[in-house]
Design a protein around this motif. Structure first.
Motif: not given
Length: 281
Positions: A136-137, A162-166, A203-206, A239-245
């Motif tokens: 993640c971060l 960076p946070v994908a705001l743009t 969306r956090l990792v485009p 869906p986000h944390s591939v190796l954990t949650e």
């Protein structure tokens, strides 16, 4: 799950340039720096570290934020307390100068401390080099750490900064141009391999972020991109944390296959008998 008592992990501290942080260690063999995601070293992160240890490596977990061992799932502490804990941890990260959340073309300040930790652990644990798994971060931290020749196995699991705001931020990652050029040189010169993991709908990792890494690193970057339907449906967030949650820990499951790829990279780069050290500690 419930809070993890961290049994089997030895607490210690590491200081670099006046900054002291707690670290947890487990195992013997070459060091792998395991960088937790928000809200910290959860039981699922601990499980991943235990797998690293079982592989024959020393899992080293720096405490960058949060309370080690605390389970963020609402089933452990209730929805309100779990939400407040995660929000408070995220707020501390947001206001910290150690983490670069929005800027492009810049490595976070905490990376210098992590590079020093990796060098220290290499000297302590031995082996041909060190691995680093960011989540993640902290995902991009593993890439920025790879400017050091001792870092032989960088893994970027859902790198979210960076946070994908743009569009510009979505098509980049939190590493300075100079550091990226150094890593690219290592890929071309030394055969460094970089592994990245993400869910396609995250969306956090485009997808543009991984496309950027393919352009910059070429065949040295291996992208593992999973369908959202392969994520653990019992997780709280999308869906986000591939190796954990979002890991479904069953043979044949795509997330388990992704986990095995990570462990195979660590095994190949750090444990094969024909590996030779690439730098002095």
């Amino acid at each position: 799950m419930a809070d993890h008592d961290l049994n089997g992990f030895a607490p210690s501290t590491f200081t670099h340039e006046g900054v002291t942080r707690q670290i947890l260690r487990r195992g013997t063999g070459p060091a792998v720096i395991v960088l937790a995601e928000v809200p910290g070293i959860t039981p699922k992160v601990v499980e991943f570290a235990e797998r690293v240890s079982a592989l024959g490596c020393t899992a080293v977990l720096p405490v960058l934020f949060g309370h080690p061992g605390r389970d963020p799932h609402p089933s452990a502490h209730g929805w309100v307390r779990s939400g407040l804990y995660t929000a408070a941890t995220l707020w501390k990260v947001c206001v910290s100068r150690e983490f670069t959340l929005l800027a492009t073309g810049r490595s976070s300040r905490v990376v210098d401390w992590l590079r020093a930790l990796a060098a220290h652990e290499h000297e302590r644990c031995g082996g041909p080099g060190v691995g680093a798994v960011g989540m993640c971060l902290t995902g991009g931290f593993a890439l920025a750490m790879a400017v050091d020749d001792r870092l032989l196995a960088p893994v970027l699991s859902q790198p979210s900064l960076p946070v994908a705001l743009t569009r510009n931020r979505a098509a980049g990652i939190d590493i300075s141009a100079a550091d990226l050029a150094t890593v690219r040189g290592r890929c071309e010169r030394d055969g460094l391999q970089v592994l990245g993991l993400r869910f396609r709908g995250d969306r956090l990792v485009p997808g543009d972020r991984f496309a950027f890494l393919r352009r910059e690193l070429g065949d040295a970057f291996t992208a593992v991109e999973l369908d959202d339907t392969s994520a653990n449906p019992e997780a709280v967030m999308p869906p986000h944390s591939v190796l954990t949650e979002h890991l479904v820990d069953e043979a044949g499951q795509p997330t388990r296959t992704a986990l095995d790829q990570v462990l195979d990279l660590l095994r190949t780069r750090l444990l094969q008998q024909d590996n030779e050290p690439t730098a002095n500690a």
